[in-house]
Write an enzyme that holds these catalytic residues in place. Structure first.
Site: not given
Ligand code: GAR
Length: 203
Positions: A16-17, A112, A114
């Protein structure tokens, strides 16, 4: 009726950053026209849920294994979004595929983030660290992040914002992931939330 702020929901699965970046942007005034009113997780132990609770945001956990199937999983999420009268749905590290039924129901209301410059390293199978592993394996010198609308094609919706990030020799997937988050994701995701929220309340 004109609203003061767009009602935003954030869907999460992990750390969840990106959710934190949105919460911080709300606090420091980068997001002025939107407010996170609900956080939905599809993993019971997602640290993002703790971040939401710390910020006083209502949370909901919907586990697919506790649902009869994809339809019930999505129905529960949709019901919560409708109950909270959500205007904008943000997928922030939400690692579940949403069907055409769901994306069609909320057309141009779901965005979203990405971790690459779409159309590179995106689509089915490209998520999280895998995206950065693929970028390093290809030897690209520039990567980045993309915020896009969500439709029935994985990572296929219209691009809203992108930001490029340099790749350095000796990068590891972890190092690159953190740089892409810091320099791109945590900036363009709040910026997109603000831009779309401002549009929503002007409607
Ligand atoms: C982030 O890097 C996001 O861009 C990626 O997962 C991570 C979640 O981090 N999402 C994907 O790859 C979707 N295709 P977070 O939970 O710390 O925000």
């Amino acid at each position: 009726m004109r609203k003061n702020k767009a009602r935003v929901a954030v869907l999460v699965s992990g750390g969840g950053t990106n959710l934190q970046a949105i919460i911080d942007a709300q606090k420091n005034g980068v997001i002025r026209h939107g407010e996170v009113r609900l956080v939905i997780a599809n993993k019971a132990d997602a640290y993002a849920l703790t971040r939401a609770r710390n910020a006083g945001i209502p949370t909901l956990t919907v586990l697919k294994k506790e649902c009869g199937g994809q339809r019930e999983f999505e129905e529960k999420i949709a019901a919560a979004l409708e109950m909270h009268q959500i205007d904008l749905i943000v997928l922030a590290g939400f690692m579940a595929i949403l069907s055409k039924d769901f994306t069609g129901r909320f057309e141009r209301k779901i965005i979203n983030v990405h971790p690459s410059l779409i159309p590179s390293f995106c689509g089915a199978g490209f998520y999280g660290l895998r995206v950065h592993e693929a970028a390093l394996a290809k030897g690209v010198k520039v990567t980045g992040a993309t915020v896009h609308f969500v439709n029935e094609i994985p990572d296929g919706g219209e691009i809203i914002l992108q930001k490029a990030v340099k790749v350095y020799p000796h990068d590891t997937p972890q190092k690159l992931q953190l740089r892409v988050m810091k320099q791109a994701e945590w900036k363009i995701l709040p910026a997109a939330v603000e831009m779309l929220s401002a549009k929503i309340i002007a409607e």
